[in-house]
Design a protein around this motif. Structure first.
Motif, PDB file in Angstrom:
ATOM      1  N   ASN A  10       0.842  -1.190   0.000  1.00  0.00           N
ATOM      2  CA  ASN A  10       0.000   0.000   0.000  1.00  0.00           C
ATOM      3  C   ASN A  10       0.877   1.240   0.000  1.00  0.00           C
ATOM      4  OD1 ASN A  10      -2.527  -1.335   0.132  1.00  0.00           O
ATOM      5  ND2 ASN A  10      -2.180  -1.731   2.296  1.00  0.00           N
ATOM      6  N   LYS A  12       0.802   5.521   0.966  1.00  0.00           N
ATOM      7  CA  LYS A  12       0.099   6.659   1.549  1.00  0.00           C
ATOM      8  C   LYS A  12       0.928   7.920   1.323  1.00  0.00           C
ATOM      9  CE  LYS A  12      -2.611   4.393   5.101  1.00  0.00           C
ATOM     10  NZ  LYS A  12      -3.024   4.434   6.509  1.00  0.00           N
ATOM     11  N   VAL A  13       0.244   8.999   0.942  1.00  0.00           N
ATOM     12  CA  VAL A  13       0.869  10.305   0.791  1.00  0.00           C
ATOM     13  C   VAL A  13       0.131  11.253   1.727  1.00  0.00           C
ATOM     14  CG1 VAL A  13       1.358  12.233  -0.765  1.00  0.00           C
ATOM     15  CG2 VAL A  13       1.519   9.886  -1.607  1.00  0.00           C
ATOM     16  N   LYS A  16      -2.861   9.820   3.467  1.00  0.00           N
ATOM     17  CA  LYS A  16      -4.035   9.396   2.690  1.00  0.00           C
ATOM     18  C   LYS A  16      -3.635   8.268   1.739  1.00  0.00           C
ATOM     19  CE  LYS A  16      -6.336  13.797   3.019  1.00  0.00           C
ATOM     20  NZ  LYS A  16      -6.817  14.973   2.347  1.00  0.00           N
ATOM     21  N   ILE A  18      -3.327   5.858  -1.438  1.00  0.00           N
ATOM     22  CA  ILE A  18      -3.372   6.020  -2.890  1.00  0.00           C
ATOM     23  C   ILE A  18      -3.957   4.726  -3.451  1.00  0.00           C
ATOM     24  CG2 ILE A  18      -2.015   6.398  -4.984  1.00  0.00           C
ATOM     25  CD1 ILE A  18      -2.069   8.767  -2.969  1.00  0.00           C
ATOM     26  N   LYS A  19      -5.091   4.839  -4.121  1.00  0.00           N
ATOM     27  CA  LYS A  19      -5.805   3.652  -4.599  1.00  0.00           C
ATOM     28  C   LYS A  19      -5.689   3.446  -6.101  1.00  0.00           C
ATOM     29  CE  LYS A  19      -7.951   2.808  -0.622  1.00  0.00           C
ATOM     30  NZ  LYS A  19      -7.628   1.680   0.191  1.00  0.00           N
ATOM     31  N   ASP A  20      -5.276   4.460  -6.852  1.00  0.00           N
ATOM     32  CA  ASP A  20      -5.336   4.406  -8.312  1.00  0.00           C
ATOM     33  C   ASP A  20      -4.069   3.906  -8.993  1.00  0.00           C
ATOM     34  OD1 ASP A  20      -7.902   5.389  -8.105  1.00  0.00           O
ATOM     35  OD2 ASP A  20      -7.299   7.464  -8.387  1.00  0.00           O
ATOM     36  N   LEU A  21      -3.195   3.238  -8.262  1.00  0.00           N
ATOM     37  CA  LEU A  21      -1.966   2.712  -8.860  1.00  0.00           C
ATOM     38  C   LEU A  21      -1.985   1.194  -8.795  1.00  0.00           C
ATOM     39  CD1 LEU A  21       0.865   5.041  -7.494  1.00  0.00           C
ATOM     40  CD2 LEU A  21       0.000   4.910  -9.806  1.00  0.00           C
ATOM     41  N   ILE A  31       3.381   8.329  -8.068  1.00  0.00           N
ATOM     42  CA  ILE A  31       2.714   8.323  -6.765  1.00  0.00           C
ATOM     43  C   ILE A  31       2.134   9.696  -6.456  1.00  0.00           C
ATOM     44  CG2 ILE A  31       3.109   8.133  -4.270  1.00  0.00           C
ATOM     45  CD1 ILE A  31       5.271   5.965  -4.997  1.00  0.00           C
ATOM     46  N   SER A  33       1.465  12.159  -8.557  1.00  0.00           N
ATOM     47  CA  SER A  33       0.390  12.455  -9.511  1.00  0.00           C
ATOM     48  C   SER A  33      -0.914  11.790  -9.077  1.00  0.00           C
ATOM     49  CB  SER A  33       0.769  11.999 -10.913  1.00  0.00           C
ATOM     50  OG  SER A  33       1.800  12.800 -11.431  1.00  0.00           O
ATOM     51  N   ALA A  34      -0.823  10.530  -8.635  1.00  0.00           N
ATOM     52  CA  ALA A  34      -2.015   9.798  -8.201  1.00  0.00           C
ATOM     53  C   ALA A  34      -2.629  10.403  -6.942  1.00  0.00           C
ATOM     54  CB  ALA A  34      -1.670   8.335  -7.964  1.00  0.00           C
ATOM     55  N   SER A  35      -1.832  11.182  -6.202  1.00  0.00           N
ATOM     56  CA  SER A  35      -2.352  11.827  -4.992  1.00  0.00           C
ATOM     57  C   SER A  35      -3.081  13.129  -5.317  1.00  0.00           C
ATOM     58  CB  SER A  35      -1.218  12.108  -3.993  1.00  0.00           C
ATOM     59  OG  SER A  35      -0.456  13.240  -4.385  1.00  0.00           O
TER      60      SER A  35
END
Length: 86
Positions: A10, A12-13, A16, A18-21, A31, A33-35
């Motif tokens: 998993n 986290k940034v 929070k 990150i679910k979209d990777l 990472i 960008s996905a945040s």
């Protein structure tokens, strides 16, 4: 989940998830960008754990293999860049 069924660590940034990777190997740029942040406008620090306040600065090109330690969450902190000494 990855294409070959391996578990992925998993990410986290700023606390929070990150679910979209879905990639096994991701760069810090991906990472961030996905945040929802612009990677070119933040400094990124890898944290030892969620309670780490400092961490170590990492380059946007740094890659992480999420299959190496799939049970260990990767923690990052993104802060606005400081334009010191411009």
């Amino acid at each position: 989940m990855s294409d070959n069924g391996n578990a992925l660590a998993n990410i986290k940034v700023n606390k929070k998830p990150i679910k979209d990777l879905d990639s096994e190997v991701v760069t810090v740029r991906e990472i961030i960008s996905a945040s929802g942040r612009d990677p070119d406008e933040v400094d990124v620090f890898q944290l030892e754990n969620q309670g780490d306040e400092d961490g170590d600065k990492v380059a946007l090109s740094t890659e992480f293999d999420r299959t190496e330690k799939p049970t260990k969450t990767l923690f990052f902190r993104a802060v606005p860049q400081r334009n010191v000494g411009c």
